[in-house]
Motif scaffolding. Structure first.
Motif, PDB file in Angstrom:
ATOM      1  N   ALA A  74       0.824  -1.213   0.000  1.00 41.53           N
ATOM      2  CA  ALA A  74       0.000   0.000   0.000  1.00 41.53           C
ATOM      3  C   ALA A  74       0.858   1.262   0.000  1.00 41.53           C
ATOM      4  N   LYS A  75       2.043   1.170   0.588  1.00 45.63           N
ATOM      5  CA  LYS A  75       2.953   2.314   0.650  1.00 45.63           C
ATOM      6  C   LYS A  75       4.066   2.222  -0.378  1.00 45.63           C
ATOM      7  N   ASN A  76       4.044   1.174  -1.201  1.00 43.35           N
ATOM      8  CA  ASN A  76       5.108   0.949  -2.198  1.00 43.35           C
ATOM      9  C   ASN A  76       6.494   1.001  -1.554  1.00 43.35           C
ATOM     10  N   THR A  77       6.602   0.374  -0.418  1.00 40.45           N
ATOM     11  CA  THR A  77       7.824   0.462   0.378  1.00 40.45           C
ATOM     12  C   THR A  77       8.286  -0.919   0.819  1.00 40.45           C
ATOM     13  N   VAL A  78       9.590  -1.096   0.776  1.00 44.33           N
ATOM     14  CA  VAL A  78      10.226  -2.307   1.289  1.00 44.33           C
ATOM     15  C   VAL A  78      11.162  -1.886   2.418  1.00 44.33           C
ATOM     16  N   TYR A  79      11.194  -2.699   3.445  1.00 46.80           N
ATOM     17  CA  TYR A  79      11.996  -2.382   4.618  1.00 46.80           C
ATOM     18  C   TYR A  79      13.056  -3.461   4.856  1.00 46.80           C
ATOM     19  N   LEU A  80      14.117  -3.053   5.498  1.00 50.02           N
ATOM     20  CA  LEU A  80      15.102  -4.003   5.995  1.00 50.02           C
ATOM     21  C   LEU A  80      15.385  -3.631   7.445  1.00 50.02           C
ATOM     22  N   GLN A  81      14.858  -4.426   8.348  1.00 51.35           N
ATOM     23  CA  GLN A  81      15.120  -4.224   9.766  1.00 51.35           C
ATOM     24  C   GLN A  81      16.408  -4.965  10.107  1.00 51.35           C
ATOM     25  N   MET A  82      17.367  -4.223  10.606  1.00 51.11           N
ATOM     26  CA  MET A  82      18.676  -4.804  10.923  1.00 51.11           C
ATOM     27  C   MET A  82      18.912  -4.696  12.421  1.00 51.11           C
ATOM     28  N   THR A  83      19.189  -5.819  13.058  1.00 54.05           N
ATOM     29  CA  THR A  83      19.463  -5.847  14.495  1.00 54.05           C
ATOM     30  C   THR A  83      20.805  -6.525  14.742  1.00 54.05           C
ATOM     31  N   LYS A  84      21.297  -6.378  15.948  1.00 52.18           N
ATOM     32  CA  LYS A  84      22.575  -6.989  16.353  1.00 52.18           C
ATOM     33  C   LYS A  84      23.658  -6.707  15.309  1.00 52.18           C
ATOM     34  N   LEU A  85      23.739  -5.459  14.921  1.00 53.36           N
ATOM     35  CA  LEU A  85      24.660  -5.082  13.851  1.00 53.36           C
ATOM     36  C   LEU A  85      26.110  -5.292  14.254  1.00 53.36           C
ATOM     37  N   LYS A  86      26.904  -5.673  13.255  1.00 58.11           N
ATOM     38  CA  LYS A  86      28.325  -5.948  13.445  1.00 58.11           C
ATOM     39  C   LYS A  86      29.143  -5.021  12.542  1.00 58.11           C
ATOM     40  N   PRO A  87      30.386  -4.788  12.882  1.00 59.71           N
ATOM     41  CA  PRO A  87      31.215  -3.936  12.013  1.00 59.71           C
ATOM     42  C   PRO A  87      31.265  -4.453  10.576  1.00 59.71           C
ATOM     43  N   GLU A  88      31.205  -5.758  10.398  1.00 63.40           N
ATOM     44  CA  GLU A  88      31.248  -6.311   9.043  1.00 63.40           C
ATOM     45  C   GLU A  88      29.969  -6.082   8.251  1.00 63.40           C
ATOM     46  N   ASP A  89      28.949  -5.533   8.885  1.00 61.44           N
ATOM     47  CA  ASP A  89      27.738  -5.144   8.155  1.00 61.44           C
ATOM     48  C   ASP A  89      27.900  -3.771   7.493  1.00 61.44           C
ATOM     49  N   THR A  90      29.003  -3.104   7.778  1.00 56.86           N
ATOM     50  CA  THR A  90      29.247  -1.796   7.177  1.00 56.86           C
ATOM     51  C   THR A  90      29.333  -1.919   5.658  1.00 56.86           C
ATOM     52  N   ALA A  91      28.525  -1.125   4.965  1.00 57.32           N
ATOM     53  CA  ALA A  91      28.464  -1.199   3.504  1.00 57.32           C
ATOM     54  C   ALA A  91      27.484  -0.139   3.011  1.00 57.32           C
ATOM     55  N   VAL A  92      27.450   0.009   1.696  1.00 58.89           N
ATOM     56  CA  VAL A  92      26.366   0.760   1.074  1.00 58.89           C
ATOM     57  C   VAL A  92      25.273  -0.252   0.743  1.00 58.89           C
ATOM     58  N   TYR A  93      24.064   0.040   1.181  1.00 59.46           N
ATOM     59  CA  TYR A  93      22.939  -0.870   0.974  1.00 59.46           C
ATOM     60  C   TYR A  93      22.062  -0.349  -0.161  1.00 59.46           C
ATOM     61  N   TYR A  94      21.737  -1.257  -1.073  1.00 56.86           N
ATOM     62  CA  TYR A  94      20.958  -0.918  -2.248  1.00 56.86           C
ATOM     63  C   TYR A  94      19.656  -1.709  -2.279  1.00 56.86           C
ATOM     64  N   CYS A  95      18.635  -1.061  -2.770  1.00 55.81           N
ATOM     65  CA  CYS A  95      17.352  -1.702  -2.987  1.00 55.81           C
ATOM     66  C   CYS A  95      17.232  -2.068  -4.470  1.00 55.81           C
ATOM     67  N   LYS A  96      16.649  -3.213  -4.736  1.00 49.99           N
ATOM     68  CA  LYS A  96      16.484  -3.673  -6.113  1.00 49.99           C
ATOM     69  C   LYS A  96      15.059  -4.157  -6.345  1.00 49.99           C
ATOM     70  N   SER A  97      14.513  -3.774  -7.469  1.00 47.01           N
ATOM     71  CA  SER A  97      13.195  -4.261  -7.875  1.00 47.01           C
ATOM     72  C   SER A  97      13.379  -5.186  -9.068  1.00 47.01           C
ATOM     73  N   GLU A  98      12.947  -6.426  -8.917  1.00 48.75           N
ATOM     74  CA  GLU A  98      13.073  -7.416  -9.986  1.00 48.75           C
ATOM     75  C   GLU A  98      11.729  -7.520 -10.710  1.00 48.75           C
TER      76      GLU A  98
END
Length: 116
Positions: A74-98
């Motif tokens: 309904a909101k045309n939105t996708v979410y990514l809930q990230m918990t217990k983050l680690k230094p190795e999660d550091t990155a640029v995060y991209y959304c993709k529509s297939e």
């Protein structure tokens, strides 16, 4: 043509949480699937999580149990809930529509930095 705009990135301490959002200019219900990828300099972009048009999800082994992908058609939105983050999660995060025709669209990315 679909435009995707990510938001929600930032600096967070190890063990913390962030929620990324990806807003699409068109209806995401028309997409075959939506996904989140991440990339660090010098490495290939890797898929983190994917959600199909019917809600099936899958995750990279490195984020299972910590990240959750969801969609609000309904909101045309996708979410990514990230918990217990680690230094190795550091990155640029991209959304993709297939798309059903095999095409795809990418957002511009949002930086996530996990550091104390």
């Amino acid at each position: 043509q679909v435009q995707l705009v990510e938001s929600g990135g930032g600096l967070v301490q190890p063990g913390g949480s962030l929620r990324l959002s990806c807003v699409a200019s068109g209806s995401i219900s028309r997409a075959n699937a939506m996904a989140w990828y991440r990339q660090v300099p010098g490495k290939e972009r890797e898929r983190v999580a994917r959600i199909s048009s019917v809600g099936w999800t899958n995750y990279a082994d490195s984020v299972k149990g910590r990240f959750t992908i969801s969609r609000d058609n309904a909101k045309n939105t996708v979410y990514l809930q990230m918990t217990k983050l680690k230094p190795e999660d550091t990155a640029v995060y991209y959304c993709k529509s297939e798309q059903f025709d095999g095409g795809s669209y990418w957002g511009q990315g949002t930086q996530v930095t996990v550091s104390s």
